[in-house]
Scaffold this motif. Structure first.
Motif, PDB file in Angstrom:
ATOM      1  N   ASP A 158      63.626 -10.752  18.316  1.00 42.92           N
ATOM      2  CA  ASP A 158      64.470 -10.398  19.467  1.00 42.92           C
ATOM      3  C   ASP A 158      65.387 -11.559  19.846  1.00 42.92           C
ATOM      4  O   ASP A 158      66.581 -11.359  20.133  1.00 42.92           O
ATOM      5  CB  ASP A 158      63.597 -10.018  20.665  1.00 42.92           C
ATOM      6  N   ALA A 159      64.835 -12.764  19.833  1.00 42.40           N
ATOM      7  CA  ALA A 159      65.632 -13.940  20.195  1.00 42.40           C
ATOM      8  C   ALA A 159      66.736 -14.178  19.174  1.00 42.40           C
ATOM      9  O   ALA A 159      67.870 -14.519  19.532  1.00 42.40           O
ATOM     10  CB  ALA A 159      64.735 -15.169  20.311  1.00 42.40           C
ATOM     11  N   PHE A 160      66.411 -14.007  17.892  1.00 46.49           N
ATOM     12  CA  PHE A 160      67.416 -14.211  16.844  1.00 46.49           C
ATOM     13  C   PHE A 160      68.566 -13.217  17.009  1.00 46.49           C
ATOM     14  O   PHE A 160      69.737 -13.595  16.931  1.00 46.49           O
ATOM     15  CB  PHE A 160      66.776 -14.057  15.462  1.00 46.49           C
ATOM     16  N   LEU A 161      68.233 -11.953  17.226  1.00 44.27           N
ATOM     17  CA  LEU A 161      69.276 -10.933  17.368  1.00 44.27           C
ATOM     18  C   LEU A 161      70.102 -11.145  18.633  1.00 44.27           C
ATOM     19  O   LEU A 161      71.298 -10.818  18.681  1.00 44.27           O
ATOM     20  CB  LEU A 161      68.640  -9.541  17.386  1.00 44.27           C
TER      21      LEU A 161
ATOM     22  N   LYS B  80      67.232 -19.015  21.959  1.00 40.66           N
ATOM     23  CA  LYS B  80      66.061 -19.721  21.444  1.00 40.66           C
ATOM     24  C   LYS B  80      64.789 -18.960  21.798  1.00 40.66           C
ATOM     25  O   LYS B  80      64.599 -18.571  22.950  1.00 40.66           O
ATOM     26  CB  LYS B  80      66.002 -21.134  22.039  1.00 40.66           C
ATOM     27  N   PRO B  81      63.898 -18.745  20.834  1.00 42.45           N
ATOM     28  CA  PRO B  81      62.659 -18.014  21.135  1.00 42.45           C
ATOM     29  C   PRO B  81      61.679 -18.874  21.933  1.00 42.45           C
ATOM     30  O   PRO B  81      61.615 -20.087  21.757  1.00 42.45           O
ATOM     31  CB  PRO B  81      62.098 -17.692  19.750  1.00 42.45           C
ATOM     32  N   ASP B  82      60.933 -18.232  22.812  1.00 39.98           N
ATOM     33  CA  ASP B  82      59.915 -18.925  23.599  1.00 39.98           C
ATOM     34  C   ASP B  82      58.539 -18.516  23.084  1.00 39.98           C
ATOM     35  O   ASP B  82      57.937 -17.553  23.551  1.00 39.98           O
ATOM     36  CB  ASP B  82      60.059 -18.564  25.083  1.00 39.98           C
ATOM     37  N   PHE B  83      58.042 -19.296  22.097  1.00 36.48           N
ATOM     38  CA  PHE B  83      56.723 -19.005  21.551  1.00 36.48           C
ATOM     39  C   PHE B  83      55.603 -19.612  22.394  1.00 36.48           C
ATOM     40  O   PHE B  83      54.481 -19.128  22.376  1.00 36.48           O
ATOM     41  CB  PHE B  83      56.621 -19.547  20.127  1.00 36.48           C
TER      42      PHE B  83
END
Length: 270
Positions: free
Chosen positions: A253-256, A260-263
């Motif tokens: 979702d973050a890439f699309l 930046k993704p929040d892992f």
């Protein structure tokens, strides 16, 4: 930087999401000492279950990583039975097994040098950062001993047999720059900067997807000995699990969305 805690014979501190464990045997270039394996094992077990720890750096205090076994202690082993010697050796090997199975990224930071079992511990970590003037030695032959701690296994994964044999038969020092050129050392730094570089790298990894990185570590270690078919099966099993994970949902979702993704937020929910 948080306060340093002494858990003899290691120093423990936090650098944000990174746990830093420093071997600390003053006056002996951080040789192995009674209690070291228990202290490291306890610290790593705690870190594995601590959601606030994203990665670990293993280093040595006072500008030296670890000089290996204390010869004064090793000299008394001849008084033990063969079974007792094996039992003592398995304490070291238990730590190396723990390092290989540790679920989070663990990075060795080497200043000065690493010899004998100290070399094994450095190579047993996932990644290795070293000062360019650091040296490494499989020193056992100089005192009539043979390598342990997985030193030959780790080195054989990266070095030609001839160089592995030379290191083990001569016990000569091999510089960090040469091992970096051969791919054993991941990052070279100026003297005194290895810890900072290792912590920066660990901090970067600490922000990644924890479960995915655990699977990746398993894949990378298994790839050396697996057949292609076995590795394909292992990859397939992990990939189908990862596709249904919360981590991949956040990452994709973050890439699309080009953000930046929040892992990290997932860890506190486990």
């Amino acid at each position: 930087m948080n306060a340093i805690t002494t858990v003899a014979p290691i120093l423990v501190r936090r650098e944000g999401p990174v746990l830093v464990l420093a071997i600390h045997t003053p006056g002996k270039r951080n040789a192995l000492s009674p209690g070291l394996f228990d202290a490291l094992t306890e610290a790593l077990a705690s870190a594995a279950n601590d959601a606030t720890v994203g990665a670990v750096v293993l280093t040595g205090a006072d500008g030296y990583f670890c000089s290996g076994g204390d010869l004064n202690q090793l000299a008394t082993r001849r008084l033990l039975t063969l079974e007792q010697r094996r039992e003592n050796l398995e304490i070291l090997h238990g730590l190396l097994r723990l390092l290989s199975k540790f679920p989070k990224p663990i990075i060795a930071s080497v200043e000065g040098g690493a010899a004998g079992a100290g070399l094994s511990m450095a190579l047993g970590c996932d990644l290795l950062v070293a000062a360019r003037n650091a040296s490494f030695s499989v020193a056992y032959v100089k005192v009539g001993l043979t390598p342990d701690g997985g030193a030959t296994a780790f080195l054989a994964q990266a070095l030609p047999r001839q160089l592995l044999t030379e290191m083990c038969l001569t016990g000569d020092l091999v510089g960090a720059e040469r091992l970096h050129a051969l791919g054993v050392v991941n990052r070279l730094t100026e003297p005194g900067d290895a810890d900072a570089e290792a912590i920066a790298l660990a901090t970067r990894l600490a922000g990644g997807p924890e479960q995915a990185m655990t699977r990746i570590k398993t894949l990378c270690r298994a790839a050396v000995s697996n057949t292609l078919g076995a590795q394909l099966d292992l990859e397939a099993g992990f990939m189908v699990e990862a596709q249904g994970s919360a981590e991949s949902a956040i990452g994709i979702d973050a890439f699309l969305a080009k953000r930046k993704p929040d892992f990290v937020s997932l860890r506190s929910k486990r």
